[in-house]
Design a protein around this motif. Structure first.
Motif, PDB file in Angstrom:
ATOM      1  N   GLY A  55       0.757  -0.771   0.557  1.00 38.01           N
ATOM      2  CA  GLY A  55      -0.066  -0.125  -0.264  1.00 38.01           C
ATOM      3  C   GLY A  55       1.079   1.736  -0.189  1.00 38.01           C
ATOM      4  O   GLY A  55       1.841   0.776  -0.226  1.00 38.01           O
ATOM      5  N   GLU A  56       0.264   2.341  -0.099  1.00 37.82           N
ATOM      6  CA  GLU A  56       0.721   3.563   0.264  1.00 37.82           C
ATOM      7  C   GLU A  56       1.675   3.756   1.817  1.00 37.82           C
ATOM      8  O   GLU A  56       0.613   3.593   2.743  1.00 37.82           O
ATOM      9  N   SER A  57       2.436   4.759   2.069  1.00 34.41           N
ATOM     10  CA  SER A  57       2.580   4.702   3.326  1.00 34.41           C
ATOM     11  C   SER A  57       2.002   6.038   3.370  1.00 34.41           C
ATOM     12  O   SER A  57       1.938   7.008   4.985  1.00 34.41           O
ATOM     13  N   ILE A  58       1.488   6.766   2.388  1.00 37.34           N
ATOM     14  CA  ILE A  58       0.531   8.135   3.277  1.00 37.34           C
ATOM     15  C   ILE A  58      -1.292   7.376   1.897  1.00 37.34           C
ATOM     16  O   ILE A  58      -0.339   7.316   1.299  1.00 37.34           O
ATOM     17  N   ASP A  59      -1.774   8.283   3.017  1.00 37.55           N
ATOM     18  CA  ASP A  59      -3.500   8.178   2.164  1.00 37.55           C
ATOM     19  C   ASP A  59      -3.435   9.627   2.049  1.00 37.55           C
ATOM     20  O   ASP A  59      -3.743  10.184   2.746  1.00 37.55           O
ATOM     21  N   GLY A  60      -4.003   9.644   0.997  1.00 30.24           N
ATOM     22  CA  GLY A  60      -4.597  11.005   0.054  1.00 30.24           C
ATOM     23  C   GLY A  60      -4.844  10.706  -1.338  1.00 30.24           C
ATOM     24  O   GLY A  60      -4.638   9.925  -2.245  1.00 30.24           O
ATOM     25  N   PRO A  61      -4.558  12.085  -1.561  1.00 38.77           N
ATOM     26  CA  PRO A  61      -4.738  13.431  -1.188  1.00 38.77           C
ATOM     27  C   PRO A  61      -6.029  13.533  -0.187  1.00 38.77           C
ATOM     28  O   PRO A  61      -6.961  13.291  -1.708  1.00 38.77           O
ATOM     29  N   ARG A  62      -6.215  14.457   0.619  1.00 42.95           N
ATOM     30  CA  ARG A  62      -7.807  15.064   1.457  1.00 42.95           C
ATOM     31  C   ARG A  62      -7.844  16.074   0.783  1.00 42.95           C
ATOM     32  O   ARG A  62      -8.853  16.928   0.664  1.00 42.95           O
ATOM     33  N   LYS A  63      -6.563  17.419   0.866  1.00 40.00           N
ATOM     34  CA  LYS A  63      -7.249  18.605   0.108  1.00 40.00           C
ATOM     35  C   LYS A  63      -6.127  18.825  -0.455  1.00 40.00           C
ATOM     36  O   LYS A  63      -4.632  18.867  -0.665  1.00 40.00           O
ATOM     37  N   ILE A  64      -6.212  20.017  -1.878  1.00 41.32           N
ATOM     38  CA  ILE A  64      -5.866  20.619  -2.547  1.00 41.32           C
ATOM     39  C   ILE A  64      -6.003  21.962  -2.356  1.00 41.32           C
ATOM     40  O   ILE A  64      -6.836  22.304  -2.654  1.00 41.32           O
ATOM     41  N   ALA A  65      -5.184  22.896  -2.213  1.00 41.14           N
ATOM     42  CA  ALA A  65      -5.477  24.168  -2.428  1.00 41.14           C
ATOM     43  C   ALA A  65      -4.155  25.177  -3.414  1.00 41.14           C
ATOM     44  O   ALA A  65      -3.097  24.508  -3.253  1.00 41.14           O
ATOM     45  N   LEU A  66      -4.320  26.624  -4.107  1.00 34.75           N
ATOM     46  CA  LEU A  66      -3.733  26.850  -4.391  1.00 34.75           C
ATOM     47  C   LEU A  66      -3.388  28.423  -3.740  1.00 34.75           C
ATOM     48  O   LEU A  66      -3.896  29.028  -3.147  1.00 34.75           O
ATOM     49  N   GLN A  67      -2.347  28.326  -3.204  1.00 38.82           N
ATOM     50  CA  GLN A  67      -1.637  29.621  -2.014  1.00 38.82           C
ATOM     51  C   GLN A  67      -0.779  30.688  -2.903  1.00 38.82           C
ATOM     52  O   GLN A  67       0.139  30.635  -3.398  1.00 38.82           O
ATOM     53  N   GLY A  68      -1.773  31.263  -4.014  1.00 38.19           N
ATOM     54  CA  GLY A  68      -1.415  32.717  -4.692  1.00 38.19           C
ATOM     55  C   GLY A  68      -2.516  32.285  -5.607  1.00 38.19           C
ATOM     56  O   GLY A  68      -3.967  31.947  -5.812  1.00 38.19           O
ATOM     57  N   PRO A  69      -1.944  33.194  -6.770  1.00 33.94           N
ATOM     58  CA  PRO A  69      -3.366  33.109  -8.235  1.00 33.94           C
ATOM     59  C   PRO A  69      -3.783  31.744  -8.120  1.00 33.94           C
ATOM     60  O   PRO A  69      -2.420  31.369  -8.659  1.00 33.94           O
TER      61      PRO A  69
END
Length: 307
Positions: free
Chosen positions: A78-92
């Motif tokens: 499996g993956e060692s991390i489970d996601g992605p849970r949230k994605i965002a742009l910090q900027g335009p």
């Protein structure tokens, strides 16, 4: 001679016009990760990718590829991390659709409590950047429900690709957009690193060799036959108790041998099956002093015990 000079100049101009201009945007400036270290208390990891556009609008996709991990170089659990849970742009800029790939493997046992990782595949998201802008793409992953292993890999790979992965209707900022043209760019983060309170990672093998998880037909052995188990505890620590446990498929675990690790973190144990049918062998690190969180192997060794 004059016509020859003019012809040569015209030919040179034609060649220069035929060469496509260099494509520099979007610019991928680098990656960041927080926190820098993960342990049993870490619940999430944030990964950042710095992006910038040139004098024109840019439309492209970013692919997130978590690392796969395996036990003793064998089955990818499996993956060692489970996601992605949230994605965002910090900027335009604007984010489009998130496309999640199917998981790449299935749990290797019906004993869900022992499954250490997750089988989430890579994911992709579309990005639209206005001209002459700089922004940071942030993506949040969960670390999983178990304490990290000392040899766990928590790097994330970003792949910036000249294509759009989503489908968009009228009214979407992405409707009718054409993907930018540029070479694919790949960036991999450097961390975080497992540190602090970790889970005990047990690597096991047996003679005769058992079938790893549910990937094939269980190894046939005779009732009462001695099965010798070898293993390694990571991080390598001496004097730690390891329990060898067995169960009928779907049944309860019972301890069949208890041993201690040597100075290199290695251990050996034995098992003589007395029940007919499919049997599973598990290695377990019980709760004990020493700073490691109790854990088990994620996949059992399976045997078909015959008369």
């Amino acid at each position: 001679m004059r016509p020859l000079v003019l012809a040569g100049a015209a030919a040179l101009s034609a060649v220069l016009l035929a060469v496509p201009p260099a494509v520099a945007a979007p610019t991928v400036n680098g990656t960041k990760t927080t926190p820098q270290k993960v342990d049993a208390q870490t619940k999430q990891i944030l990964y950042y990718l710095d992006l910038a556009s040139g004098p024109q609008e840019e439309a492209f996709s970013v692919r997130f590829i978590p690392p796969r991990f395996a036990t003793s170089g064998r089955r990818a659990e499996g993956e060692s991390i489970d996601g992605p849970r949230k994605i965002a742009l910090q900027g335009p800029g604007q984010l489009g659709q998130l496309i999640q790939d199917p998981r790449f493997s299935t749990p290797c046992s019906d004993r869900d409590a022992a499954f250490h990782g997750y089988a989430t595949g890579p994911a992709s998201v579309d990005v639209l950047l206005p001209p002459n802008s700089a922004t940071t793409l942030a993506v949040r992953y969960l670390t999983g429900r178990r304490a990290p292993w000392a040899d766990g890999d928590y790097r994330l790979t970003f792949v910036v690709e000249p294509k759009l992965v989503g489908s968009y209707a009228l009214g979407s900022p992405f409707f009718g957009k054409q993907a930018s043209s540029f070479p694919k760019r790949t960036r991999r983060t450097t961390g975080p690193l497992p540190d602090g309170r970790l889970g005990a990672h047990l690597l096991v093998s047996s003679a005769p060799a058992g079938t790893w998880g549910d990937t094939g037909t269980p190894r046939r052995i005779q009732r009462g036959q001695t099965v010798r188990v070898r293993g390694t505890l990571l991080p390598r620590t001496a004097g730690r108790r390891i329990d060898l446990q067995a169960r009928a498929a779907g049944g309860r675990l019972r301890t069949v041998d208890s041993v201690r690790t040597d100075r290199r973190g290695r251990f050996t144990a034995t098992w003589k099956p007395n029940a007919i049918g499919v049997q599973e062998l598990w290695a377990r690190y019980p709760s004990q002093p020493g700073g490691l969180t109790a854990d088990t192997t994620s996949c059992p060794l399976r045997f078909q015990v015959q008369r």
